[in-house]
Write an enzyme that holds these catalytic residues in place. Sequence first.
Site, PDB file in Angstrom:
ATOM      1  N   CYS A 399      -7.388  -7.684  -4.510  1.00 60.24           N
ATOM      2  CA  CYS A 399      -6.912  -7.222  -3.187  1.00 60.24           C
ATOM      3  C   CYS A 399      -5.403  -7.015  -3.166  1.00 60.24           C
ATOM      4  O   CYS A 399      -4.895  -6.209  -2.403  1.00 60.24           O
ATOM      5  CB  CYS A 399      -7.190  -8.246  -2.091  1.00 60.24           C
ATOM      6  SG  CYS A 399      -8.758  -9.022  -2.118  1.00 60.24           S
TER       7      CYS A 399
HETATM    8  N1  LIG Z   1      -9.788  -6.196  -0.784  1.00 64.12           N
HETATM    9  C1  LIG Z   1      -9.832  -7.327  -0.130  1.00 64.12           C
HETATM   10  N2  LIG Z   1     -10.835  -8.152  -0.316  1.00 64.12           N
HETATM   11  N3  LIG Z   1      -8.858  -7.588   0.748  1.00 64.12           N
HETATM   12  C2  LIG Z   1      -8.720  -8.798   1.475  1.00 64.12           C
HETATM   13  C3  LIG Z   1      -7.912  -8.600   2.691  1.00 64.12           C
HETATM   14  C4  LIG Z   1      -7.689  -9.850   3.487  1.00 64.12           C
HETATM   15  C5  LIG Z   1      -7.061  -9.608   4.818  1.00 64.12           C
HETATM   16  N4  LIG Z   1      -6.611 -10.793   5.440  1.00 64.12           N
HETATM   17  C6  LIG Z   1      -8.036  -8.911   5.750  1.00 64.12           C
HETATM   18  O1  LIG Z   1      -8.726  -9.604   6.436  1.00 64.12           O
HETATM   19  O2  LIG Z   1      -8.113  -7.727   5.830  1.00 64.12           O
END
Ligand SMILES: NC(=[NH2+])NCCC[C@H](N)C(=O)O
Length: 412
Positions: A399
């Site tokens: 991410c």
């Molecule tokens: N590609 C991922 N898994 N990204 C995680 C993003 C986390 C971020 N806090 C959200 O809720 O959007």
Amino acid sequence: MYPIHVDSEIGRLQTVMLHRPGKEVENLTPDSLSKLLFDDIPYLPAIQKEHDYFANTLRNRGIEVLYLDTLMVESLSDKEKRETFVDQLLSESKQMVNGSSQLLKEYLLSFDTKQMVSEVISGVLKKDLPEQAKKHLYEIMADHHPFYLDPMPNLYFTRDPAAAIGNGISLNKMREPARRRESLFMQFILNYHPRFSQYSIPLWINRDYPFPIEGGDELVLSDKVLAIGVSERTSARAVEKIAVNLFKSNSTIEKVVAVEIPKCRAFMHLDTVFTMIDHDQFTIHPEILDKDGNMNIFILEKGEDDEPVSITRRDNLADTLKEVLELPEINLIPCGGGDEIASAREQWNDGSNTLAIAPGVVVTYERNYVSNQIMRENGIEVIEVLSSELVRGRGGPRCMSMPLKRDLISKN
Ligand SMILES: NC(=[NH2+])NCCC[C@H](N)C(=O)O
């Protein structure tokens, strides 16, 4: 040199875009945590140290690291571009701006570009601006929300606002209001940064498309196959839209595999439960399979005659991967080794969210020791990074990185 080329999840990583967390994470408060998609407030010096460690780990492997805010500053090289950016940003922040657009515009444009970009990312407090005469009822009765512009604490998850697929970009309409403005940065970088603006880079989907899609759901399995999670964040409509656009363009993608995953916070994107780590090896969180080991999968391909797309259903992930990647066998490595407690804990801490930097070489959080050990037993080289504060935003190494260039997979 043409700046974008990603035709797999595993080809040796050449160039990646990151964002080093800054003041925006200190602008989180207990009241705003859930709206801003965090589970706790990171300690800034520690999260920066961890992020620097991550960036250095990549550099030590010969990967070029670009920073989003630097690219953005370099993109807004003249007054006109800065003004266009601020206008667009403010029009997309309508709810919060609450009638103070002009004031905010003057405030932001009073800084040099670097400071302006940093103000936009960290958020603008109402108390930072001179008190204006309150004429309208909505101003007099203003709520107690302290910000005119909310902070963007999720920006270090550069994976989600945009994704490189082949030689083009999916510029994403993000699902959550807290993250929608994030893809504006990539739009300006593509249009105005000299590294990108001299090329005509195809956009497979644009951020004005009304239905959401996020990069955490977009996995480039090969030059011909793209997997996309239909998830809490990515809509079936956007998956079909991008598939149709890819099929009718000069992209090499022939199949889009839509993988339905449970719509819940822990599993928000496909890359939290499934990633590719070698030609034939994948991590998987066993809980995405039903009790018979099946799930809902659809293969989208170019349709016959006038039909833009044809859709067929599958129900077994391993079989579907073998079929689309033309492999005799594949290995699905369960997060936490499939142990009920370890897999739930390590999935929550992004144990399945690996970043492959070459075939069979991944970067992961050191805390997910059960998953890391099992990957090693399967012949994977696991490079561990620190994660005590980074993990509080619910995202891992995949991410936190947006690959812009990888070696062609056949070269490895
Ligand atoms: N590609 C991922 N898994 N990204 C995680 C993003 C986390 C971020 N806090 C959200 O809720 O959007």
